[in-house]
Design a protein around this motif. Structure first.
Motif, PDB file in Angstrom:
ATOM      1  N   GLN A   4      59.947 -19.539  56.725  1.00  0.00           N
ATOM      2  CA  GLN A   4      59.522 -18.107  56.060  1.00  0.00           C
ATOM      3  C   GLN A   4      59.700 -17.128  56.985  1.00  0.00           C
ATOM      4  O   GLN A   4      58.892 -17.019  57.848  1.00  0.00           O
ATOM      5  CB  GLN A   4      58.245 -18.061  55.231  1.00  0.00           C
ATOM      6  CG  GLN A   4      57.764 -17.027  54.424  1.00  0.00           C
ATOM      7  CD  GLN A   4      56.748 -17.029  53.702  1.00  0.00           C
ATOM      8  OE1 GLN A   4      55.510 -17.653  53.981  1.00  0.00           O
ATOM      9  NE2 GLN A   4      56.620 -16.273  52.585  1.00  0.00           N
ATOM     10  N   LYS A   6      59.354 -13.389  58.958  1.00  0.00           N
ATOM     11  CA  LYS A   6      58.409 -12.524  59.152  1.00  0.00           C
ATOM     12  C   LYS A   6      59.084 -11.280  59.417  1.00  0.00           C
ATOM     13  O   LYS A   6      60.200 -11.227  60.302  1.00  0.00           O
ATOM     14  CB  LYS A   6      57.598 -12.951  60.299  1.00  0.00           C
ATOM     15  CG  LYS A   6      56.810 -14.106  60.306  1.00  0.00           C
ATOM     16  CD  LYS A   6      56.216 -14.546  61.865  1.00  0.00           C
ATOM     17  CE  LYS A   6      55.576 -15.824  61.631  1.00  0.00           C
ATOM     18  NZ  LYS A   6      54.957 -16.332  62.849  1.00  0.00           N
ATOM     19  N   TYR A   7      58.540 -10.128  58.883  1.00  0.00           N
ATOM     20  CA  TYR A   7      59.368  -8.849  59.043  1.00  0.00           C
ATOM     21  C   TYR A   7      58.738  -7.872  59.965  1.00  0.00           C
ATOM     22  O   TYR A   7      57.234  -7.704  60.012  1.00  0.00           O
ATOM     23  CB  TYR A   7      59.482  -8.404  57.648  1.00  0.00           C
ATOM     24  CG  TYR A   7      60.589  -9.078  56.788  1.00  0.00           C
ATOM     25  CD1 TYR A   7      60.360 -10.137  56.363  1.00  0.00           C
ATOM     26  CD2 TYR A   7      61.819  -8.601  56.714  1.00  0.00           C
ATOM     27  CE1 TYR A   7      61.176 -10.973  55.834  1.00  0.00           C
ATOM     28  CE2 TYR A   7      62.885  -9.180  56.245  1.00  0.00           C
ATOM     29  CZ  TYR A   7      62.746 -10.515  55.759  1.00  0.00           C
ATOM     30  OH  TYR A   7      63.593 -11.134  54.917  1.00  0.00           O
ATOM     31  N   ILE A  14      64.078  -9.058  60.035  1.00  0.00           N
ATOM     32  CA  ILE A  14      63.393 -10.250  60.387  1.00  0.00           C
ATOM     33  C   ILE A  14      63.222 -10.312  61.969  1.00  0.00           C
ATOM     34  O   ILE A  14      64.090  -9.985  62.865  1.00  0.00           O
ATOM     35  CB  ILE A  14      64.317 -11.156  59.888  1.00  0.00           C
ATOM     36  CG1 ILE A  14      64.398 -11.319  58.365  1.00  0.00           C
ATOM     37  CG2 ILE A  14      63.605 -12.536  60.405  1.00  0.00           C
ATOM     38  CD1 ILE A  14      65.484 -12.285  57.732  1.00  0.00           C
ATOM     39  N   ALA A  17      60.084 -16.173  62.116  1.00  0.00           N
ATOM     40  CA  ALA A  17      59.767 -16.981  61.046  1.00  0.00           C
ATOM     41  C   ALA A  17      58.629 -18.185  61.265  1.00  0.00           C
ATOM     42  O   ALA A  17      58.257 -18.233  62.240  1.00  0.00           O
ATOM     43  CB  ALA A  17      61.105 -17.910  60.454  1.00  0.00           C
ATOM     44  N   GLU A  18      58.072 -18.560  60.172  1.00  0.00           N
ATOM     45  CA  GLU A  18      57.084 -19.592  60.377  1.00  0.00           C
ATOM     46  C   GLU A  18      57.833 -20.777  59.726  1.00  0.00           C
ATOM     47  O   GLU A  18      58.486 -20.881  58.540  1.00  0.00           O
ATOM     48  CB  GLU A  18      55.733 -19.310  59.548  1.00  0.00           C
ATOM     49  CG  GLU A  18      54.916 -20.432  59.332  1.00  0.00           C
ATOM     50  CD  GLU A  18      53.526 -20.252  58.724  1.00  0.00           C
ATOM     51  OE1 GLU A  18      53.430 -19.023  58.085  1.00  0.00           O
ATOM     52  OE2 GLU A  18      52.692 -20.811  58.947  1.00  0.00           O
ATOM     53  N   LYS A 160      46.654 -13.686  61.967  1.00  0.00           N
ATOM     54  CA  LYS A 160      47.488 -13.605  60.552  1.00  0.00           C
ATOM     55  C   LYS A 160      46.442 -13.337  59.471  1.00  0.00           C
ATOM     56  O   LYS A 160      45.624 -14.287  59.411  1.00  0.00           O
ATOM     57  CB  LYS A 160      48.013 -14.966  60.364  1.00  0.00           C
ATOM     58  CG  LYS A 160      49.331 -15.056  61.608  1.00  0.00           C
ATOM     59  CD  LYS A 160      49.949 -16.284  61.098  1.00  0.00           C
ATOM     60  CE  LYS A 160      51.130 -16.158  59.974  1.00  0.00           C
ATOM     61  NZ  LYS A 160      51.971 -17.208  59.804  1.00  0.00           N
ATOM     62  N   LEU A 194      49.483  -9.519  61.753  1.00  0.00           N
ATOM     63  CA  LEU A 194      50.488  -9.775  60.670  1.00  0.00           C
ATOM     64  C   LEU A 194      49.464 -10.044  59.304  1.00  0.00           C
ATOM     65  O   LEU A 194      48.642 -10.708  59.427  1.00  0.00           O
ATOM     66  CB  LEU A 194      51.253 -10.921  61.116  1.00  0.00           C
ATOM     67  CG  LEU A 194      52.408 -11.694  60.065  1.00  0.00           C
ATOM     68  CD1 LEU A 194      53.575 -12.540  61.013  1.00  0.00           C
ATOM     69  CD2 LEU A 194      51.708 -12.574  59.091  1.00  0.00           C
ATOM     70  N   GLU A 196      49.799 -11.908  55.743  1.00  0.00           N
ATOM     71  CA  GLU A 196      50.378 -12.866  54.887  1.00  0.00           C
ATOM     72  C   GLU A 196      50.323 -12.563  53.465  1.00  0.00           C
ATOM     73  O   GLU A 196      49.365 -11.916  53.059  1.00  0.00           O
ATOM     74  CB  GLU A 196      49.831 -14.106  55.375  1.00  0.00           C
ATOM     75  CG  GLU A 196      50.090 -14.845  56.437  1.00  0.00           C
ATOM     76  CD  GLU A 196      49.691 -16.285  56.479  1.00  0.00           C
ATOM     77  OE1 GLU A 196      50.148 -17.313  56.848  1.00  0.00           O
ATOM     78  OE2 GLU A 196      48.256 -16.532  56.289  1.00  0.00           O
ATOM     79  N   GLN A 215      54.870  -8.514  58.670  1.00  0.00           N
ATOM     80  CA  GLN A 215      54.507  -8.714  57.371  1.00  0.00           C
ATOM     81  C   GLN A 215      55.429 -10.169  56.891  1.00  0.00           C
ATOM     82  O   GLN A 215      56.436 -10.280  57.368  1.00  0.00           O
ATOM     83  CB  GLN A 215      54.676  -7.783  56.192  1.00  0.00           C
ATOM     84  CG  GLN A 215      54.077  -6.345  56.678  1.00  0.00           C
ATOM     85  CD  GLN A 215      54.412  -5.279  55.609  1.00  0.00           C
ATOM     86  OE1 GLN A 215      54.456  -5.687  54.108  1.00  0.00           O
ATOM     87  NE2 GLN A 215      54.311  -4.231  55.995  1.00  0.00           N
ATOM     88  N   GLN A 216      54.627 -10.864  56.150  1.00  0.00           N
ATOM     89  CA  GLN A 216      55.406 -12.053  55.707  1.00  0.00           C
ATOM     90  C   GLN A 216      54.751 -12.128  54.233  1.00  0.00           C
ATOM     91  O   GLN A 216      53.576 -12.026  53.787  1.00  0.00           O
ATOM     92  CB  GLN A 216      54.852 -13.368  56.533  1.00  0.00           C
ATOM     93  CG  GLN A 216      55.102 -14.772  56.205  1.00  0.00           C
ATOM     94  CD  GLN A 216      54.587 -15.751  57.114  1.00  0.00           C
ATOM     95  OE1 GLN A 216      54.019 -15.293  58.284  1.00  0.00           O
ATOM     96  NE2 GLN A 216      54.734 -16.861  56.710  1.00  0.00           N
TER      97      GLN A 216
END
Ligand code: G
Ligand code: MN
Length: 234
Positions: A4, A6-7, A14, A17-18, A160, A194, A196, A215-216
């Motif tokens: 996923q 992350k921005y 981007i 990512a996770e 997070k 961050l 979620e 952000q995610q």
């Protein structure tokens, strides 16, 4: 392993990512983690699973390095039951060495509830992980009891914020207040925030307004297979 993205809040690019595990079950279809992680935590298989995800992530970053693709940090969830395993830190370090990856491209996410047991041992383990050069984040912040004193005591790079602060529908004033204050506090503690579970433009805009750096969430992207993720960044 799914990814996923992350921005970055400001550039909307981007920046990482996770890694999220999925189980392609022969008869039950695609199973989400909550359908099998508790079982794996109880029977000990979780350790092998965490290590498997780490291997896959290292493999991926190593391919990028070889192909000259710009590297980005990928996060791997570390189960709380895994944290106290013997030689954990050596094993983590061995994997990244095997693939020749600079450890700062790997972030380990520790869920907030892992911190309830903090008794000095957890601090030592986290410091050892940091000493190896990895990044550390506190996952699911705000989902349970968030010990503020641990935020300053433990070596955390990223916090997070859990999706509990972003409920369905319009944002609530109380959630806005909490988010902005947590982001502010984190900033003063030199911890990156961050959020979620970002699902709407209103939420994303608010996070930008209060300076939450990353952000995610579904607003940007769902967790996606590796090939789709590589297409997105390539
Ligand atoms: O425990 P952790 O926060 O690491 O789990 C992340 C989980 O949250 C993943 O299983 C992912 O599928 C889910 N998720 C990610 N983004 C969103 C979102 O925008 N909304 C909802 N409801 N779930 C999300
Ligand atoms: Mn996570």
């Amino acid at each position: 392993v799914y990814f996923q993205p992350k921005y970055d809040t400001v550039t909307e690019q981007i920046i990482g990512a996770e890694a999220l595990i999925r189980w392609k079950h022969s008869s039950r279809g695609m199973l989400p983690p909550d359908a099998f992680i508790p079982l794996f935590e109880a029977n000990g298989f979780i350790i092998e699973l965490d290590m498997y995800v780490l291997e896959k992530v290292c493999e991926l970053i190593a391919t990028w390095a070889k192909e000259g693709i710009p590297l980005m940090c990928i996060s791997v969830n570390l189960s709380r039951t895994h944290l106290y395993a013997k030689n954990l830190v050596e094993q983590l370090a061995d994997v990244v060495k095997k693939y020749g990856i600079p450890p700062h491209y790997i972030e380990f996410e520790l869920t907030e509830s892992a911190f309830y047991e903090e008794n000095g041992t957890l601090l030592q383990i986290m410091e050892a992980i940091k000493e190896q050069g990895f990044r550390l984040s506190m996952d699911d912040f705000g989902s349970g009891y968030s010990s503020l004193n641990l935020l300053s005591k433990l070596p955390i790079d990223i916090i997070k914020l859990d999706k509990v602060f972003l409920k369905e529908g319009e944002m609530q004033e109380s959630d806005r207040i909490i988010i902005s204050c947590v982001v502010d506090m984190a900033k003063k503690l030199k911890i990156t925030s961050l959020c979620e579970g970002v699902e709407t433009q209103e939420q994303s805009d608010y996070l930008k307004e209060v300076g939450c750096q990353m952000q995610q969430g579904f607003y940007f992207s769902r967790p996606i297979p590796q090939a789709v993720f590589e297409n997105l960044i390539g």
